[in-house]
Design a protein around this motif. Structure first.
Motif, PDB file in Angstrom:
ATOM      1  N   ASN A  19       0.828  -1.210   0.000  1.00  0.00           N
ATOM      2  CA  ASN A  19       0.000   0.000   0.000  1.00  0.00           C
ATOM      3  C   ASN A  19       0.861   1.258   0.000  1.00  0.00           C
ATOM      4  OD1 ASN A  19      -2.718  -0.953  -0.028  1.00  0.00           O
ATOM      5  ND2 ASN A  19      -2.473  -1.632   2.094  1.00  0.00           N
ATOM      6  N   PHE A  20       1.926   1.252   0.813  1.00  0.00           N
ATOM      7  CA  PHE A  20       2.904   2.343   0.855  1.00  0.00           C
ATOM      8  C   PHE A  20       2.297   3.682   1.236  1.00  0.00           C
ATOM      9  CE2 PHE A  20       4.746  -0.739  -2.199  1.00  0.00           C
ATOM     10  CZ  PHE A  20       5.907  -1.038  -1.507  1.00  0.00           C
ATOM     11  N   ASP A  21       1.268   3.684   2.079  1.00  0.00           N
ATOM     12  CA  ASP A  21       0.707   4.963   2.512  1.00  0.00           C
ATOM     13  C   ASP A  21       1.714   5.682   3.405  1.00  0.00           C
ATOM     14  OD1 ASP A  21      -1.110   7.029   2.860  1.00  0.00           O
ATOM     15  OD2 ASP A  21      -2.068   6.086   4.594  1.00  0.00           O
ATOM     16  N   GLY A  22       2.102   6.874   3.011  1.00  0.00           N
ATOM     17  CA  GLY A  22       3.062   7.660   3.767  1.00  0.00           C
ATOM     18  C   GLY A  22       4.510   7.372   3.442  1.00  0.00           C
ATOM     19  N   VAL A  23       4.798   6.237   2.801  1.00  0.00           N
ATOM     20  CA  VAL A  23       6.164   5.830   2.425  1.00  0.00           C
ATOM     21  C   VAL A  23       7.128   6.074   3.601  1.00  0.00           C
ATOM     22  CG1 VAL A  23       7.925   5.896   0.623  1.00  0.00           C
ATOM     23  CG2 VAL A  23       5.576   6.474   0.059  1.00  0.00           C
ATOM     24  N   HIS A  24       7.010   5.220   4.627  1.00  0.00           N
ATOM     25  CA  HIS A  24       7.803   5.386   5.836  1.00  0.00           C
ATOM     26  C   HIS A  24       9.131   4.627   5.745  1.00  0.00           C
ATOM     27  CE1 HIS A  24       6.473   1.359   6.934  1.00  0.00           C
ATOM     28  NE2 HIS A  24       5.199   1.738   6.911  1.00  0.00           N
ATOM     29  N   ARG A  25       9.868   4.594   6.851  1.00  0.00           N
ATOM     30  CA  ARG A  25      11.204   3.986   6.879  1.00  0.00           C
ATOM     31  C   ARG A  25      11.157   2.505   6.517  1.00  0.00           C
ATOM     32  NH1 ARG A  25      13.287   3.619  11.869  1.00  0.00           N
ATOM     33  NH2 ARG A  25      15.384   3.323  11.052  1.00  0.00           N
ATOM     34  N   GLY A  26      10.137   1.808   6.971  1.00  0.00           N
ATOM     35  CA  GLY A  26      10.011   0.398   6.622  1.00  0.00           C
ATOM     36  C   GLY A  26       9.828   0.199   5.131  1.00  0.00           C
ATOM     37  N   HIS A  27       9.034   1.082   4.498  1.00  0.00           N
ATOM     38  CA  HIS A  27       8.852   1.008   3.050  1.00  0.00           C
ATOM     39  C   HIS A  27      10.177   1.272   2.333  1.00  0.00           C
ATOM     40  CE1 HIS A  27       4.431   2.281   3.871  1.00  0.00           C
ATOM     41  NE2 HIS A  27       4.526   0.972   3.835  1.00  0.00           N
ATOM     42  N   ALA A  28      10.905   2.290   2.805  1.00  0.00           N
ATOM     43  CA  ALA A  28      12.188   2.619   2.172  1.00  0.00           C
ATOM     44  C   ALA A  28      13.159   1.449   2.279  1.00  0.00           C
ATOM     45  CB  ALA A  28      12.777   3.875   2.816  1.00  0.00           C
ATOM     46  N   GLU A  29      13.158   0.769   3.430  1.00  0.00           N
ATOM     47  CA  GLU A  29      14.035  -0.389   3.619  1.00  0.00           C
ATOM     48  C   GLU A  29      13.652  -1.516   2.669  1.00  0.00           C
ATOM     49  OE1 GLU A  29      17.188  -2.480   5.584  1.00  0.00           O
ATOM     50  OE2 GLU A  29      16.602  -0.363   5.573  1.00  0.00           O
ATOM     51  N   LEU A  30      12.360  -1.711   2.465  1.00  0.00           N
ATOM     52  CA  LEU A  30      11.882  -2.739   1.546  1.00  0.00           C
ATOM     53  C   LEU A  30      12.376  -2.461   0.126  1.00  0.00           C
ATOM     54  CD1 LEU A  30      10.011  -5.267   1.281  1.00  0.00           C
ATOM     55  CD2 LEU A  30       8.140  -3.684   0.795  1.00  0.00           C
ATOM     56  N   LEU A  31      12.320  -1.199  -0.284  1.00  0.00           N
ATOM     57  CA  LEU A  31      12.792  -0.847  -1.627  1.00  0.00           C
ATOM     58  C   LEU A  31      14.301  -1.028  -1.748  1.00  0.00           C
ATOM     59  CD1 LEU A  31       9.884   0.224  -1.864  1.00  0.00           C
ATOM     60  CD2 LEU A  31      10.795   2.229  -3.053  1.00  0.00           C
ATOM     61  N   ARG A  32      15.044  -0.698  -0.694  1.00  0.00           N
ATOM     62  CA  ARG A  32      16.499  -0.890  -0.740  1.00  0.00           C
ATOM     63  C   ARG A  32      16.847  -2.373  -0.836  1.00  0.00           C
ATOM     64  NH1 ARG A  32      16.570   3.607   2.884  1.00  0.00           N
ATOM     65  NH2 ARG A  32      16.402   2.224   4.701  1.00  0.00           N
ATOM     66  N   ASP A  33      16.122  -3.204  -0.082  1.00  0.00           N
ATOM     67  CA  ASP A  33      16.373  -4.643  -0.143  1.00  0.00           C
ATOM     68  C   ASP A  33      16.063  -5.195  -1.531  1.00  0.00           C
ATOM     69  OD1 ASP A  33      17.189  -4.677   2.461  1.00  0.00           O
ATOM     70  OD2 ASP A  33      15.337  -5.513   3.278  1.00  0.00           O
ATOM     71  N   ALA A  34      15.015  -4.676  -2.160  1.00  0.00           N
ATOM     72  CA  ALA A  34      14.667  -5.129  -3.505  1.00  0.00           C
ATOM     73  C   ALA A  34      15.773  -4.766  -4.495  1.00  0.00           C
ATOM     74  CB  ALA A  34      13.337  -4.506  -3.934  1.00  0.00           C
TER      75      ALA A  34
END
Length: 310
Positions: A19-34
């Protein structure tokens, strides 16, 4: 399939879903891992609009932390080369996990799909990470990523919504790595601020959008219709103007030391930095003006200190 001589083969993307609502630190970490899992591959983010809960259980739908445009902007800032928006409808909600994979993921030809460890999909959230891996077969790899925590709780949009609702902007920044932003088009208000010497840019609070608790804040205002527009320091009020028995909740931002701005009809971003005080109903206009002068100076000091800390 054999490539023609001289043809450039496009790398298959790594796809991230959420969903990525707000694009928080956890979301950013997920994108970096990808990105780390498939170095050099395009990073494609699949997200949903509107929020699935607004379709499945409208009475339990959470207030959104940002618009779709802001979500897309933040995802691109964190490395997304493309953002695919799935329009979430009652029909999409009824899809089986297999149909979701066939309709949404396979057309993207991913080399790998990366999701959080709590990922669920398909009708009644029947699909899990294991389901996704089984449906992928040999077509693409599946990676699940542990949730990022602050030492006690996973970083989540829910925690950020709670902090926004409480006016705890420091906590919001801890969880998201950016200030909470509220955006909208400036509308004509009661023009009392102009009469009192503090003209404000007023933005209505639409249903379904998160906004900080009623009160006065220090932050910034930026025009969104001009590239590279300056960020103006501001004193911001959220609430209903109880001194004047107002009913409509709105965000009103006074750009410090500026009485010459004409912003009606202009889209703006209001970035909240710190809460200065709660909302108060004053006995009269004179008491309100005295407090407004105090709020402006308080905002100036807080924002000056924030710039020194950067």
């Amino acid at each position: 399939m054999v490539d023609e001589p001289g043809a450039v083969t496009q790398a298959r993307p790594v796809v991230v879903i959420g969903n990525f609502d707000g694009v928080h630190r956890g979301h950013a970490e997920l994108l970096r891992d990808a990105q780390a899992a498939e170095p050099g591959a395009p990073l494609v983010v699949v997200t949903f609009w509107p929020h699935p809960m607004s379709v499945v259980r409208p009475d339990q739908a959470p207030p959104l932390l940002c618009t779709l445009e802001r979500r897309t902007e933040l995802l691109r800032e964190h490395g997304a080369s493309d953002v695919v928006v799935v329009e979430f409808t009652p029909e999409v909600a009824s899809w089986s996990p297999a149909r979701f994979v066939d309709e949404v993921l396979r057309p993207l030809h991913p080399a790998r799909v990366v999701v959080g460890e709590n990922f669920r999909f398909g009708f009644r959230a029947a699909g899990t990470v294991e389901t996704l891996a089984a449906l992928a077969g040999d077509d693409f790899a599946v990676t699940s990523v542990p949730l990022l925590t602050d030492g006690s709780q996973p970083s989540s949009s829910t925690l950020i919504r709670q902090a926004v609702a409480e006016g705890d902007l420091g906590r919001v920044r801890e969880l998201s790595d950016h200030a909470f932003r509220f955006s909208g088009v400036v509308v004509k208000g009661d023009q009392r601020g102009r009469e009192l010497g503090f003209p404000t840019a007023n933005v209505a609070v639409p249903p379904g959008m998160a906004v900080p608790a009623d009160g006065v804040y220090a932050g910034w205002v930026t025009r969104l219709d001009e590239p590279d527009a300056p960020r103006w320091p501001a004193a911001i009020s959220v609430g209903t103007n109880p001194t004047f028995d107002g009913l409509e909740r709105r965000v009103e931002a006074y750009v410090l030391d500026r009485t010459d701005l004409e912003l009606y009809g202009v889209p703006i971003a209001v970035d909240f930095y710190a809460r200065l005080r709660g909302q108060v109903k004053y006995a009269g206009v004179e008491a309100l003006i005295v407090q407004m002068h105090s709020d402006v100076e308080h905002a100036r000091q807080v924002l000056h200190a924030s710039s020194l800390a950067l």
